[in-house]
Design a protein around this motif. Sequence first.
Motif, PDB file in Angstrom:
ATOM      1  N   THR A   1       3.432  13.825 -10.138  1.00 26.36           N
ATOM      2  CA  THR A   1       2.730  12.618 -10.565  1.00 26.36           C
ATOM      3  C   THR A   1       3.751  11.498 -10.735  1.00 26.36           C
ATOM      4  O   THR A   1       4.688  11.641 -11.522  1.00 26.36           O
TER       5      THR A   1
ATOM      6  N   ARG B   1      -7.772   0.145  -1.083  1.00 25.53           N
ATOM      7  CA  ARG B   1      -8.282  -0.939  -1.943  1.00 25.53           C
ATOM      8  C   ARG B   1      -8.909  -2.086  -1.180  1.00 25.53           C
ATOM      9  O   ARG B   1      -9.536  -2.957  -1.745  1.00 25.53           O
TER      10      ARG B   1
ATOM     11  N   CYS C   1       0.868  -1.179   0.000  1.00 25.06           N
ATOM     12  CA  CYS C   1       0.000   0.000   0.000  1.00 25.06           C
ATOM     13  C   CYS C   1       0.903   1.227   0.000  1.00 25.06           C
ATOM     14  O   CYS C   1       1.770   1.352   0.868  1.00 25.06           O
TER      15      CYS C   1
ATOM     16  N   ASP D   1       1.225   3.881 -12.745  1.00 25.39           N
ATOM     17  CA  ASP D   1      -0.162   3.916 -12.288  1.00 25.39           C
ATOM     18  C   ASP D   1      -0.188   3.481 -10.831  1.00 25.39           C
ATOM     19  O   ASP D   1       0.175   2.348 -10.500  1.00 25.39           O
TER      20      ASP D   1
ATOM     21  N   SER E   1      -2.871   3.192  -8.905  1.00 28.54           N
ATOM     22  CA  SER E   1      -4.134   2.611  -8.448  1.00 28.54           C
ATOM     23  C   SER E   1      -3.994   1.200  -7.859  1.00 28.54           C
ATOM     24  O   SER E   1      -4.692   0.882  -6.899  1.00 28.54           O
ATOM     25  N   PRO E   2      -3.109   0.342  -8.366  1.00 31.63           N
ATOM     26  CA  PRO E   2      -2.990  -0.974  -7.726  1.00 31.63           C
ATOM     27  C   PRO E   2      -2.448  -0.915  -6.301  1.00 31.63           C
ATOM     28  O   PRO E   2      -2.590  -1.866  -5.535  1.00 31.63           O
ATOM     29  N   TYR E   3      -1.830   0.204  -5.921  1.00 33.77           N
ATOM     30  CA  TYR E   3      -1.171   0.336  -4.622  1.00 33.77           C
ATOM     31  C   TYR E   3      -1.955   1.206  -3.646  1.00 33.77           C
ATOM     32  O   TYR E   3      -1.494   1.446  -2.531  1.00 33.77           O
ATOM     33  N   ARG E   4      -3.147   1.660  -4.046  1.00 35.56           N
ATOM     34  CA  ARG E   4      -3.909   2.573  -3.179  1.00 35.56           C
ATOM     35  C   ARG E   4      -4.207   1.920  -1.836  1.00 35.56           C
ATOM     36  O   ARG E   4      -4.514   0.740  -1.750  1.00 35.56           O
TER      37      ARG E   4
END
Length: 86
Positions: free
Chosen positions: A73, A85, A34, A77, A79-82
Amino acid sequence: MLGCPGEQAAADLNTSQISTWSGQRPSLPDSLPCIGQIDGFQNLIGAFGHSHYGLMMAPKTGRLVADLVAGLTPNIDMSPYRVTRY
């Protein structure tokens, strides 16, 4: 004469009854760490859950966290590590 320095340092240590133990390392279900902003905590960025790969992933995680702190930025990407989740 005792063989190794460890034996010399602990010559009175009883080693006739030795037992071993192995703990489990915590890991997340998807095996991904995360990394990102923690909801409800301004200016707190988490980077945890690297399982057995923390040492190898540290340089990239450090770069990602540095980008997030700097308001840049990241070059992947995220998003897989948010953190949210789960």
